[in-house]
Motif scaffolding. Structure first.
Motif, PDB file in Angstrom:
ATOM      1  N   PHE A 191       0.842  -1.189   0.000  1.00 53.08           N
ATOM      2  CA  PHE A 191       0.000   0.000   0.000  1.00 53.08           C
ATOM      3  C   PHE A 191       0.877   1.238   0.000  1.00 53.08           C
ATOM      4  N   ALA A 243       0.487   5.771  -0.763  1.00 53.09           N
ATOM      5  CA  ALA A 243      -0.471   6.868  -0.926  1.00 53.09           C
ATOM      6  C   ALA A 243       0.264   8.129  -1.334  1.00 53.09           C
ATOM      7  N   ARG A 282      -0.583   3.464   9.558  1.00 52.31           N
ATOM      8  CA  ARG A 282      -0.429   2.320   8.658  1.00 52.31           C
ATOM      9  C   ARG A 282       0.347   2.708   7.398  1.00 52.31           C
ATOM     10  N   LEU A 283       0.198   3.955   6.970  1.00 51.53           N
ATOM     11  CA  LEU A 283       0.823   4.389   5.719  1.00 51.53           C
ATOM     12  C   LEU A 283       2.204   5.015   5.878  1.00 51.53           C
ATOM     13  N   CYS A 284       2.545   5.507   7.046  1.00 47.53           N
ATOM     14  CA  CYS A 284       3.761   6.332   7.144  1.00 47.53           C
ATOM     15  C   CYS A 284       5.024   5.545   7.474  1.00 47.53           C
TER      16      CYS A 284
END
Length: 175
Positions: free
Chosen positions: A72, A74, A96-98
């Motif tokens: 994933f 972004a 969750r993204l960083c």
């Protein structure tokens, strides 16, 4: 950059899917995305612009990806930490993204990249069947001098339009 990471990774033979709000709008959206990506890479476009309900769907999708866990990623034109602190981005999604953040300066801050990118987009158009085009030195200077508020996407679209509207191989500066 996300595409390059995917293309040079061990997932390069798997799908690369760019996800927008429209792809996640209904309840089945995340399941369709996971079915399409099959363990490849999911790029969520402009994460800070997505509303809280769809961000929650993204969190659930990331927590239960099924048998083929995708990578994933972004994009965001805003500071995600600031967006999280102001409540615009959910904390659970942010964390969750960083895992790794790549800061890419605006195109106007890296003018030396503009001719390289313009040539890349002109070459890509040629590979896709468009006529061969190149920028004249004067038009290249004009392209370098512009501020490109839409960044690389705006430059790409401008080159695409020039390929379609130019009648000569050399794209010249308007008089």
């Amino acid at each position: 950059i996300a595409r390059a990471i995917h293309d040079f990774s061990d997932r390069r033979t798997l799908p690369f899917i760019t996800v927008t709000v429209a792809d996640l709008q209904d309840l089945e959206g995340p399941a369709r995305v996971l079915a399409r990506v099959k363990g490849g890479t999911v790029l969520i476009d402009e994460i800070a612009d997505i509303d809280d309900e769809i961000q929650a769907r993204i969190v659930r999708m990331m927590d239960a990806p099924g048998d083929h866990v995708p990578r994933f990623m972004a994009t965001s034109q805003s500071n995600l930490m600031g967006a999280m602190e102001s409540g615009k981005v959910r904390q659970d999604l942010y964390y969750r993204l960083c895992g790794a953040t790549i800061h890419v300066p605006a195109l106007r801050e890296r003018v030396d990249d503009i001719p390289l990118l313009a040539d890349h987009f002109l070459s890509r158009a040629e590979r896709d069947g468009a006529p061969k085009r190149h920028l004249s030195p004067d038009s290249e200077e004009l392209v370098r001098a512009y501020s490109w508020p839409g960044n690389v996407r705006q430059l790409e679209n401008a080159m695409r339009r020039l390929v379609l509207t130019s009648r000569a191989d050399e794209i010249t500066r308007p008089e």
